[in-house]
Motif scaffolding. Structure first.
Motif, PDB file in Angstrom:
ATOM      1  N   UNK A 130     -43.449  15.757 -43.577  1.00  0.00           N
ATOM      2  CA  UNK A 130     -42.349  15.170 -42.823  1.00  0.00           C
ATOM      3  C   UNK A 130     -42.568  13.743 -42.401  1.00  0.00           C
ATOM      4  N   UNK A 131     -43.568  13.066 -42.961  1.00  0.00           N
ATOM      5  CA  UNK A 131     -43.804  11.663 -42.627  1.00  0.00           C
ATOM      6  C   UNK A 131     -43.371  10.774 -43.790  1.00  0.00           C
ATOM      7  N   UNK A 132     -42.828   9.619 -43.469  1.00  0.00           N
ATOM      8  CA  UNK A 132     -42.405   8.678 -44.492  1.00  0.00           C
ATOM      9  C   UNK A 132     -43.618   7.936 -45.047  1.00  0.00           C
ATOM     10  N   UNK A 133     -43.522   7.386 -46.256  1.00  0.00           N
ATOM     11  CA  UNK A 133     -44.658   6.644 -46.834  1.00  0.00           C
ATOM     12  C   UNK A 133     -45.065   5.485 -45.935  1.00  0.00           C
ATOM     13  N   UNK A 163     -46.581   2.854 -47.023  1.00  0.00           N
ATOM     14  CA  UNK A 163     -46.426   1.621 -47.795  1.00  0.00           C
ATOM     15  C   UNK A 163     -44.988   1.121 -47.729  1.00  0.00           C
ATOM     16  N   UNK A 164     -44.813  -0.142 -47.387  1.00  0.00           N
ATOM     17  CA  UNK A 164     -43.473  -0.720 -47.363  1.00  0.00           C
ATOM     18  C   UNK A 164     -42.878  -0.763 -48.769  1.00  0.00           C
ATOM     19  N   UNK A 165     -43.729  -0.906 -49.776  1.00  0.00           N
ATOM     20  CA  UNK A 165     -43.233  -0.905 -51.159  1.00  0.00           C
ATOM     21  C   UNK A 165     -42.646   0.457 -51.505  1.00  0.00           C
ATOM     22  N   UNK A 166     -43.334   1.544 -51.074  1.00  0.00           N
ATOM     23  CA  UNK A 166     -42.816   2.878 -51.332  1.00  0.00           C
ATOM     24  C   UNK A 166     -41.485   3.087 -50.628  1.00  0.00           C
ATOM     25  N   UNK A 167     -41.359   2.591 -49.401  1.00  0.00           N
ATOM     26  CA  UNK A 167     -40.109   2.734 -48.665  1.00  0.00           C
ATOM     27  C   UNK A 167     -38.986   1.970 -49.351  1.00  0.00           C
ATOM     28  N   UNK A 168     -39.277   0.774 -49.821  1.00  0.00           N
ATOM     29  CA  UNK A 168     -38.245  -0.003 -50.514  1.00  0.00           C
ATOM     30  C   UNK A 168     -37.791   0.709 -51.777  1.00  0.00           C
ATOM     31  N   UNK A 169     -38.749   1.314 -52.483  1.00  0.00           N
ATOM     32  CA  UNK A 169     -38.416   2.048 -53.701  1.00  0.00           C
ATOM     33  C   UNK A 169     -37.541   3.250 -53.370  1.00  0.00           C
ATOM     34  N   UNK A 170     -37.789   3.871 -52.217  1.00  0.00           N
ATOM     35  CA  UNK A 170     -36.976   5.023 -51.832  1.00  0.00           C
ATOM     36  C   UNK A 170     -35.590   4.595 -51.413  1.00  0.00           C
ATOM     37  N   UNK A 171     -35.480   3.531 -50.621  1.00  0.00           N
ATOM     38  CA  UNK A 171     -34.186   3.119 -50.072  1.00  0.00           C
ATOM     39  C   UNK A 171     -33.247   2.566 -51.133  1.00  0.00           C
ATOM     40  N   UNK A 172     -33.807   1.917 -52.150  1.00  0.00           N
ATOM     41  CA  UNK A 172     -32.970   1.204 -53.118  1.00  0.00           C
ATOM     42  C   UNK A 172     -31.907   2.080 -53.766  1.00  0.00           C
ATOM     43  N   UNK A 173     -32.229   3.321 -54.218  1.00  0.00           N
ATOM     44  CA  UNK A 173     -31.194   4.092 -54.909  1.00  0.00           C
ATOM     45  C   UNK A 173     -30.211   4.794 -53.989  1.00  0.00           C
ATOM     46  N   UNK A 208     -26.068   9.505 -46.149  1.00  0.00           N
ATOM     47  CA  UNK A 208     -26.267   8.093 -46.432  1.00  0.00           C
ATOM     48  C   UNK A 208     -27.603   7.592 -45.921  1.00  0.00           C
ATOM     49  N   UNK A 209     -27.940   6.387 -46.360  1.00  0.00           N
ATOM     50  CA  UNK A 209     -29.276   5.843 -46.120  1.00  0.00           C
ATOM     51  C   UNK A 209     -29.599   5.680 -44.642  1.00  0.00           C
ATOM     52  N   UNK A 210     -28.718   5.015 -43.896  1.00  0.00           N
ATOM     53  CA  UNK A 210     -29.048   4.690 -42.512  1.00  0.00           C
ATOM     54  C   UNK A 210     -29.238   5.945 -41.674  1.00  0.00           C
ATOM     55  N   UNK A 211     -28.356   6.921 -41.843  1.00  0.00           N
ATOM     56  CA  UNK A 211     -28.479   8.160 -41.073  1.00  0.00           C
ATOM     57  C   UNK A 211     -29.704   8.947 -41.507  1.00  0.00           C
ATOM     58  N   UNK A 212     -29.977   8.977 -42.807  1.00  0.00           N
ATOM     59  CA  UNK A 212     -31.151   9.697 -43.303  1.00  0.00           C
ATOM     60  C   UNK A 212     -32.434   9.136 -42.702  1.00  0.00           C
ATOM     61  N   UNK A 213     -32.529   7.829 -42.587  1.00  0.00           N
ATOM     62  CA  UNK A 213     -33.734   7.213 -42.038  1.00  0.00           C
ATOM     63  C   UNK A 213     -33.893   7.495 -40.545  1.00  0.00           C
ATOM     64  N   UNK A 214     -32.801   7.830 -39.862  1.00  0.00           N
ATOM     65  CA  UNK A 214     -32.885   8.179 -38.439  1.00  0.00           C
ATOM     66  C   UNK A 214     -33.080   9.670 -38.219  1.00  0.00           C
ATOM     67  N   UNK A 215     -32.827  10.473 -39.233  1.00  0.00           N
ATOM     68  CA  UNK A 215     -32.929  11.921 -39.083  1.00  0.00           C
ATOM     69  C   UNK A 215     -34.403  12.302 -38.907  1.00  0.00           C
ATOM     70  N   UNK A 216     -34.713  13.215 -37.994  1.00  0.00           N
ATOM     71  CA  UNK A 216     -36.118  13.580 -37.764  1.00  0.00           C
ATOM     72  C   UNK A 216     -36.802  14.091 -39.023  1.00  0.00           C
TER      73      UNK A 216
END
Length: 211
Positions: A32-35, A37-47, A122-130
């Protein structure tokens, strides 16, 4: 051979959660933790497109290629430690064994219910979801801390809910073999469990499995 994606959100007493963290420290820490690495996060958010444009107008139609890229991104950010199967099996025995206020289960042939919901939100809500893409491991105190963000993500006014449901339906039509999936329960079930856990003073876990 067909596969079944199962997303379980269940209440769990603090003692089993503590024991899980003791027995499987690496898997529990990663679950349940996000990567990092900022590169990994960017790769996830892009699509992942936002569910709504900034001016409030509906987004452009999503293509199957975008949905497939997002599904791959979800797989990459989830915990793939070697002990994860044993870790998840242990937690599965600790959650309620029947659907109830304290137990939600979405079984989707060839599909991923958690990813479908994340795509819908969507992206913004997903990133705020626990947690991360449907996975989390919370003791009672963490449930109470996470509940406000979950409510902000999943308590939807009617136009927003219809928009999210339409995106989920598009996902399921393209990625799963279950035209009768209960989309309302997919939106409402996880929050029901978190509210139950907060009300009763227990923890909660989100698990994504394939069979």
């Amino acid at each position: 051979m067909s596969v079944m994606g199962v997303w379980v959100v269940g209440s769990v007493a603090d003692n089993p959660i503590g024991e899980t963290r003791r027995r499987f420290p690496d898997a529990a820490a990663a679950h349940g933790t996000w990567p990092a690495s900022s590169a990994d996060m960017s790769q996830w958010c892009e699509p992942l497109e936002p569910a709504e444009l900034l001016d409030g107008t509906p987004e452009r139609p999503s293509s199957i290629d975008e949905i497939v890229r997002f599904a791959g991104a979800v797989d990459r950010v989830r915990n793939d430690e070697t002990e994860v199967d044993e870790f998840q099996d242990y937690l599965l025995r600790a959650v309620p064994q029947q659907e109830s206020e304290g137990m939600f289960c979405a079984a989707v042939p060839r599909g991923d219910g958690a990813a479908a919901l994340m795509w819908g939100l969507g992206r913004d809500t997903t990133l705020r979801f626990p947690g991360c893409c449907g996975q989390f491991l919370f003791d009672a105190a963490q449930v109470r801390a996470a509940l406000p963000a979950a409510e902000q993500a999943l308590v939807l006014h009617p136009p927003r809910r219809a928009h999210v449901a339409a995106r989920i339906r598009l996902w399921l039509d393209e990625m799963a073999d279950d035209p009768n999936c209960d989309i309302d329960e997919l939106i409402d079930g996880p929050l029901r469990v978190l509210r139950y856990a907060a009300r009763t003073g227990v923890g909660a876990v989100g698990l994504t499995l394939w069979y």
